[in-house]
Write a protein that holds these residues in place. Sequence first.
Motif, short mmCIF file in Angstrom:
data_model
loop_
_atom_site.label_atom_id
_atom_site.label_comp_id
_atom_site.label_asym_id
_atom_site.label_seq_id
_atom_site.Cartn_x
_atom_site.Cartn_y
_atom_site.Cartn_z
N LYS A 125 -22.36 -4.16 128.29
CA LYS A 125 -22.30 -3.69 129.68
C LYS A 125 -20.87 -3.60 130.24
CE LYS A 125 -23.39 -8.14 131.86
NZ LYS A 125 -24.42 -8.83 132.62
N LYS A 126 -19.91 -4.28 129.58
CA LYS A 126 -18.54 -4.26 130.12
C LYS A 126 -17.49 -3.78 129.13
CE LYS A 126 -17.13 -7.07 133.11
NZ LYS A 126 -16.54 -8.18 133.81
N THR B 77 -23.70 5.07 123.73
CA THR B 77 -23.68 4.33 124.98
C THR B 77 -24.05 2.88 124.68
OG1 THR B 77 -24.39 6.30 126.17
CG2 THR B 77 -24.65 4.20 127.31
N PRO C 203 -26.60 -1.73 128.08
CA PRO C 203 -26.24 -2.33 129.37
C PRO C 203 -26.84 -3.72 129.58
CG PRO C 203 -27.88 -0.62 129.67
CD PRO C 203 -27.49 -0.61 128.22
N ASP C 204 -27.78 -4.12 128.75
CA ASP C 204 -28.38 -5.45 128.87
C ASP C 204 -27.62 -6.50 128.05
OD1 ASP C 204 -30.41 -4.50 130.56
OD2 ASP C 204 -31.64 -3.90 128.83
#
Length: 149
Positions: free
Chosen positions: A116-117, A107, A110-111
């Motif tokens: 995150k994209k 994963t 996300p930071d």
Amino acid sequence: MVKPNYICNIFYYSMISGKFAITIHILTLLTKYPNDYLSSEYIAGSINLNPVLVRKEIANLKANHIVESKEGKNGGTKLAVDPSKITLKEIFEMTFESINLGYAKNTPNPDCPVGKKINQNLANLYSDMNQKVSAQLQEISLEDFSNQF
């Protein structure tokens, strides 16, 4: 040292990318011999591939009602559709649902501005690729492709 997972992934992706080529090879051969039942051994000899892998692709084509087969001494497989009525797009969609070159197993962070994209942007890229490939393959019938040989 190369990790075993890496080797498995390369093998997996090479098999996936080869499936369409194998399927088109089979169908082009059957188009060239419309009245004959060709054995999986004969087809495999043309592709230079193990007959078991050819039979696997033939099973998929049979399930999609593109070919018919008969068993026995003079058995084999032949085309069950008019090659002018089936497009390479339809054949591609029988082989794959869509082009998907994959995503990272982990994963992403996300930071991170990329993390995150990344998956969203890859999904958009794959969607665009599928639209372009589909549009191009829609314009080519199996007969058109076969006529090159």
